[in-house]
Design an enzyme around this catalytic site. Structure first.
Site, short mmCIF file in Angstrom:
data_model
loop_
_atom_site.label_atom_id
_atom_site.label_comp_id
_atom_site.label_asym_id
_atom_site.label_seq_id
_atom_site.Cartn_x
_atom_site.Cartn_y
_atom_site.Cartn_z
CG ASP A 47 -1.89 1.15 1.22
OD1 ASP A 47 -2.99 0.96 0.68
OD2 ASP A 47 -1.56 2.25 1.72
CE1 TYR B 192 0.79 7.82 2.39
CE2 TYR B 192 1.20 5.54 1.80
CZ TYR B 192 0.40 6.49 2.38
OH TYR B 192 -0.79 6.12 2.96
CE LYS C 202 -3.61 4.74 0.36
NZ LYS C 202 -2.20 4.56 0.71
CG HIS D 161 -4.31 9.80 0.10
ND1 HIS D 161 -2.96 9.72 -0.16
CD2 HIS D 161 -4.45 9.34 1.35
CE1 HIS D 161 -2.34 9.21 0.90
NE2 HIS D 161 -3.23 8.99 1.83
N1 NAP Z 1 -5.18 6.44 3.55
C1 NAP Z 1 -4.63 7.15 4.49
O1 NAP Z 1 -4.96 8.32 4.69
C2 NAP Z 1 -3.55 6.52 5.33
C3 NAP Z 1 -3.07 7.19 6.47
C4 NAP Z 1 -2.10 6.55 7.24
C5 NAP Z 1 -1.63 5.29 6.87
N2 NAP Z 1 -2.11 4.67 5.73
C6 NAP Z 1 -1.62 3.35 5.31
O2 NAP Z 1 -1.68 2.44 6.41
C7 NAP Z 1 -0.38 1.88 6.64
C8 NAP Z 1 -0.19 1.55 8.10
O3 NAP Z 1 -0.44 2.69 8.91
P1 NAP Z 1 0.70 3.45 9.75
O4 NAP Z 1 1.98 3.23 9.09
O5 NAP Z 1 0.24 4.85 9.96
O6 NAP Z 1 0.61 2.77 11.19
P2 NAP Z 1 0.68 1.29 11.81
O7 NAP Z 1 0.91 0.27 10.77
O8 NAP Z 1 -0.51 1.18 12.72
O9 NAP Z 1 1.95 1.42 12.77
C9 NAP Z 1 3.24 1.60 12.26
C10 NAP Z 1 4.14 1.96 13.46
O10 NAP Z 1 4.16 0.88 14.40
C11 NAP Z 1 5.48 0.32 14.52
N3 NAP Z 1 5.30 -1.14 14.47
C12 NAP Z 1 5.00 -1.90 13.40
N4 NAP Z 1 4.88 -3.19 13.74
C13 NAP Z 1 5.10 -3.25 15.08
C14 NAP Z 1 5.12 -4.31 16.00
N5 NAP Z 1 4.89 -5.57 15.63
N6 NAP Z 1 5.38 -4.02 17.31
C15 NAP Z 1 5.62 -2.74 17.71
N7 NAP Z 1 5.60 -1.69 16.85
C16 NAP Z 1 5.35 -1.94 15.56
C17 NAP Z 1 6.28 0.87 13.35
O11 NAP Z 1 7.62 1.15 13.73
P3 NAP Z 1 8.89 0.54 12.93
O12 NAP Z 1 8.74 0.89 11.48
O13 NAP Z 1 10.04 1.23 13.61
O14 NAP Z 1 8.85 -0.94 13.18
C18 NAP Z 1 5.57 2.19 13.05
O15 NAP Z 1 6.06 3.21 13.91
C19 NAP Z 1 0.55 2.98 6.12
O16 NAP Z 1 1.88 2.52 5.92
C20 NAP Z 1 -0.16 3.37 4.86
O17 NAP Z 1 0.06 2.42 3.84
C21 NAP Z 1 -3.06 5.28 4.98
#
Ligand code: NAP
Length: 287
Positions: free
Chosen positions: A53, A58, A83, A116
């Site tokens: 994704d 990004y 997106k 997005h």
């Molecule tokens: N459409 C939208 O508006 C939108 C907005 C936000 C996100 N997204 C999408 O959703 C995806 C995921 O969301 P996100 O990146 O915001 O947050 P997330 O996946 O909920 O959390 C990522 C964070 O958690 C840490 N992490 C990951 N796995 C872990 C584990 N097993 N234990 C402890 N910590 C862990 C990562 O750190 P490290 O990298 O240091 O491990 C990072 O800081 C994004 O990458 C993107 O593709 C979309």
């Protein structure tokens, strides 16, 4: 929505309203620096992720495309979402932006392309013309599936009323502190699959006592429990990590289950707490 097996074997697939299948677990690349994205994505593909994704905002589409090309996976085995950038909602801008997305990924199609953000306070509130432009991309075969992100039910109502294509997915902020029952119910009624962004709330929910207790009970980590909770609710997730050990941890969620009490206990943690912006007021446009 039907279930089938993905190319990775262990990851179930969700069948979208247009007949295409999407792996229910993917890898998100938000906030991965462009210079780190190809290596992280390659690592994820190595572990078995077959769904990536990304987004134009990004700034790392090129590196995602490079990783897919270098991985040895065939293009058709990897489901890639991108997106539309908030700055390009007007149809001609959207067409140019989508052309650039395909050039940067070095693909002739994306599996899924999303608006997005709805940006209802910009562009005279007209996200319908933008949606009609995505319908063109799908008709041209350059976006296999099309959908939206951060749309509320009243935004989705307009797309259903004013166009003939219902989004295949709605990608929204969703985690145990923001369970989004109203938006999920709308999706279930109208065959719009729900994708959960920030599925572990960027780590915020991992110290929660209820989640820790379930994790201790099932002998898993809090992140695995939360991701498993999403899967059992039927939603699609793509946690982000740059750490290979966490990428593996987040992938190993298909060999245990949460019982009904565990599921209900986690769902009851809802506080309607966003970590990201409110879709009705968000109006950020990158310079
Ligand atoms: N459409 C939208 O508006 C939108 C907005 C936000 C996100 N997204 C999408 O959703 C995806 C995921 O969301 P996100 O990146 O915001 O947050 P997330 O996946 O909920 O959390 C990522 C964070 O958690 C840490 N992490 C990951 N796995 C872990 C584990 N097993 N234990 C402890 N910590 C862990 C990562 O750190 P490290 O990298 O240091 O491990 C990072 O800081 C994004 O990458 C993107 O593709 C979309």
């Amino acid at each position: 929505m039907g279930e089938s097996r993905s190319a990775a074997g262990t990851v179930p697939a969700v069948t979208l309203n247009d007949g295409h299948a999407i792996p229910q677990l993917g890898f998100g690349v938000f906030q991965i620096a462009p210079g780190d994205t190809a290596a992280a994505t390659l690592e994820a593909l190595e572990i078995g992720y077959r769904h990536i994704d990304t987004a134009e905002m990004y700034g790392n589409e090129k590196e995602v495309g490079q990783a897919v090309a270098r991985s040895g996976c065939s293009r058709s085995d990897v489901f890639v979402t991108s997106k539309l950038n908030n700055g390009f909602h007007r149809p001609d801008d959207a067409r140019r932006a989508f052309d650039r997305t395909l050039v940067d990924l070095a693909f002739d199609y994306v599996d899924l392309f999303l608006i997005h953000w709805p940006l209802p306070t910009l562009y005279d509130g007209d996200y319908v013309s933008t949606w009609k432009t995505l319908i063109e991309f799908q008709r041209e075969g350059r976006a296999r599936s099309i959908g939206v992100s951060n749309f509320q039910p009243h935004h989705l109502d307009r797309l259903r009323e004013e166009t003939e294509v219902v989004p295949a997915v709605n990608q929204i902020e969703l985690h145990p502190y923001l369970t989004q029952e109203r938006v999920r119910a709308y999706g279930a009624t109208h065959q719009i699959a729900t994708e959960a962004w920030s599925p572990i709330a960027q780590g915020l929910v991992l110290g929660d006592g209820t989640i820790a207790a379930v994790a201790a009970k099932v002998g898993r980590t809090p992140a695995q429990v939360v991701l498993r909770w999403h899967l059992q609710r039927g939603d699609i997730v793509f946690p982000k990590s740059v750490k290979p050990s966490r990428m593996r941890e987040n992938f190993e969620i298909f060999d245990f289950t949460l019982d009904a009490d565990d599921m209900a206990g986690i769902t009851a943690l809802n506080r309607d707490q966003r970590i990201g912006p409110d879709p009705d007021t968000f109006d950020y446009v990158p310079a």
